[in-house]
Design a protein around this motif. Structure first.
Motif, PDB file in Angstrom:
ATOM      1  N   GLU A  28       0.836  -1.201   0.000  1.00 51.10           N
ATOM      2  CA  GLU A  28       0.000   0.000   0.000  1.00 51.10           C
ATOM      3  C   GLU A  28       0.869   1.249   0.000  1.00 51.10           C
ATOM      4  O   GLU A  28       1.922   1.299   0.631  1.00 51.10           O
ATOM      5  N   ARG A  29       0.390   2.253  -0.719  1.00 50.97           N
ATOM      6  CA  ARG A  29       1.090   3.527  -0.789  1.00 50.97           C
ATOM      7  C   ARG A  29       0.134   4.658  -0.414  1.00 50.97           C
ATOM      8  O   ARG A  29      -1.065   4.590  -0.670  1.00 50.97           O
ATOM      9  N   LEU A  30       0.689   5.697   0.206  1.00 47.49           N
ATOM     10  CA  LEU A  30      -0.086   6.851   0.629  1.00 47.49           C
ATOM     11  C   LEU A  30       0.134   7.973  -0.384  1.00 47.49           C
ATOM     12  O   LEU A  30       1.206   8.582  -0.418  1.00 47.49           O
ATOM     13  N   ALA A  60      12.092   6.816  -0.548  1.00 46.70           N
ATOM     14  CA  ALA A  60      11.714   6.608  -1.947  1.00 46.70           C
ATOM     15  C   ALA A  60      12.839   6.940  -2.917  1.00 46.70           C
ATOM     16  O   ALA A  60      12.759   6.589  -4.103  1.00 46.70           O
ATOM     17  N   GLY A  61      13.872   7.608  -2.463  1.00 46.03           N
ATOM     18  CA  GLY A  61      14.973   7.984  -3.351  1.00 46.03           C
ATOM     19  C   GLY A  61      16.112   8.580  -2.552  1.00 46.03           C
ATOM     20  O   GLY A  61      15.984   8.865  -1.364  1.00 46.03           O
ATOM     21  N   VAL A  62      17.227   8.775  -3.223  1.00 46.24           N
ATOM     22  CA  VAL A  62      18.440   9.223  -2.536  1.00 46.24           C
ATOM     23  C   VAL A  62      18.552  10.746  -2.548  1.00 46.24           C
ATOM     24  O   VAL A  62      17.895  11.439  -3.330  1.00 46.24           O
ATOM     25  N   VAL A  63      19.409  11.237  -1.661  1.00 44.13           N
ATOM     26  CA  VAL A  63      19.802  12.644  -1.631  1.00 44.13           C
ATOM     27  C   VAL A  63      21.311  12.691  -1.753  1.00 44.13           C
ATOM     28  O   VAL A  63      22.028  11.933  -1.085  1.00 44.13           O
ATOM     29  N   HIS A  64      21.812  13.558  -2.609  1.00 45.12           N
ATOM     30  CA  HIS A  64      23.246  13.781  -2.699  1.00 45.12           C
ATOM     31  C   HIS A  64      23.600  14.977  -1.806  1.00 45.12           C
ATOM     32  O   HIS A  64      22.936  16.011  -1.866  1.00 45.12           O
ATOM     33  N   ASP A  69       5.029   8.305   1.739  1.00 50.74           N
ATOM     34  CA  ASP A  69       4.256   7.562   2.753  1.00 50.74           C
ATOM     35  C   ASP A  69       4.632   8.038   4.156  1.00 50.74           C
ATOM     36  O   ASP A  69       4.797   7.244   5.087  1.00 50.74           O
ATOM     37  N   THR A  70       4.765   9.333   4.299  1.00 50.77           N
ATOM     38  CA  THR A  70       5.324   9.920   5.517  1.00 50.77           C
ATOM     39  C   THR A  70       4.238  10.577   6.343  1.00 50.77           C
ATOM     40  O   THR A  70       3.471  11.406   5.838  1.00 50.77           O
ATOM     41  N   VAL A  71       4.156  10.205   7.625  1.00 52.43           N
ATOM     42  CA  VAL A  71       3.128  10.720   8.531  1.00 52.43           C
ATOM     43  C   VAL A  71       3.766  11.047   9.874  1.00 52.43           C
ATOM     44  O   VAL A  71       4.526  10.242  10.425  1.00 52.43           O
TER      45      VAL A  71
END
Length: 296
Positions: free
Chosen positions: A158-160, A242-246, A282-284
């Motif tokens: 499930e995704r928000l 969900a993904g990277v940060v440089h 999906d951050t709460v």
């Protein structure tokens, strides 16, 4: 087989002591970008011991971040560090984190191992308490590339979705080029975040920022923007990486106060310089409510 789900989930829980003091908390806060501007009274709550309060994200590094690192030594789990990524994190607070603790204990166990096909996800649960009772519960999802396909349960998919309405707040949080080098001093020594050659082995063109560093940066943005800096309002905080940060990139944080009902803020974070590529989804943030039209 590098991962034996049955052996991992039935292994005895591991309990060990945790200790920290104001220096550990100050270092963590600096590692997630606190202290700019250095003399701002709002920032001094994170950087000056006489005014110090503890951002709940500190729970992920207390005692040197032994919880997530320890999953790699659990019976039934033998994996290549270069294949490991942090997939998701939840911290649930039972009461505010004290500035100093000498008698805390952490109990950790593998709660589940999911088969995602091309990868496995190890779910680690940690419970921390001190002499006054429970402090927090953490759940970490560890993504291991190339270790799926063993026929196990897939777990939730499930995704928000972000709300269609405009966010209540949008804030940008720049990161420094040395952000990962500073953050790793709080205990996550994975060379993926410092060594260019190791990063290439892991499939990245350069070192990436720790997911838990982004996690802390975003929580601080929520606390400062929606709660007027009151860290005690936070009850729990969950996200999917969900993904990277440089290091050196800017995080754009969007907050929706009421999309999920009272006491729950929905959040997204994206990388501004890469066409707002997703970073946290999906951050709460669950929080205690108060009658304050400005801060919710």
């Amino acid at each position: 087989m590098p991962i034996d789900p049955a052996k991992a989930t039935t292994a005895a829980p591991r309990t060990f002591p945790l200790a920290w003091d104001h220096k550990d908390i100050l270092l963590y806060h600096l590692g997630i970008g606190a202290g700019i501007p250095a003399t701002d009274p709002d920032e001094l709550r994170y950087t000056l011991e006489s005014r110090l309060h503890v951002l709940p994200g500190f729970a992920t590094v207390a005692g040197g971040g032994r919880a997530v690192a320890g999953v790699l030594s659990v019976p039934g789990i033998e994996v290549d560090l270069a294949a490991v990524l942090h997939g998701g994190q939840t911290v649930t607070l039972h009461r505010p984190i004290p500035v100093r603790s000498c008698d805390a204990t952490q109990t950790s166990r593998v709660a589940a191992v999911y088969d995602k096909g091309k990868a496995a996800v190890i779910v680690l649960r940690t419970d921390v308490a001190d002499g006054d009772g429970p402090l927090w519960t953490g759940t970490s999802e560890i993504f291991v590339k190339g270790e799926g396909g063993f026929g196990g349960e897939r777990g939730s998919t499930e995704r928000l979705e972000p709300p269609a309405t405009p966010p209540d707040f949008t804030v940008d949080r720049p990161t420094r080029e040395d952000q990962a080098l500073l953050y790793r001093l709080s205990g996550d020594w994975n060379p993926l975040h410092a060594d260019p050659e190791f990063a290439k082995l892991a499939g990245f063109d350069r070192p990436i920022l720790h997911g838990l560093c982004s996690y802390g940066i975003v929580l601080k943005a929520v606390v400062d923007t929606a709660f007027g800096g009151d860290v005690s309002r936070v009850r729990s905080y969950t996200t999917r990486f969900a993904g990277v940060v440089h290091p050196g990139e800017t995080l754009r944080v969007r907050l929706w106060r009421d999309a999920l009902g009272p006491g729950r803020i929905q959040v997204t974070a994206t990388a501004v310089e890469r066409d707002e590529a997703p970073v946290l989804m999906d951050t709460v943030v669950e929080h205690t409510c108060r009658l304050d039209p400005q801060h919710g």
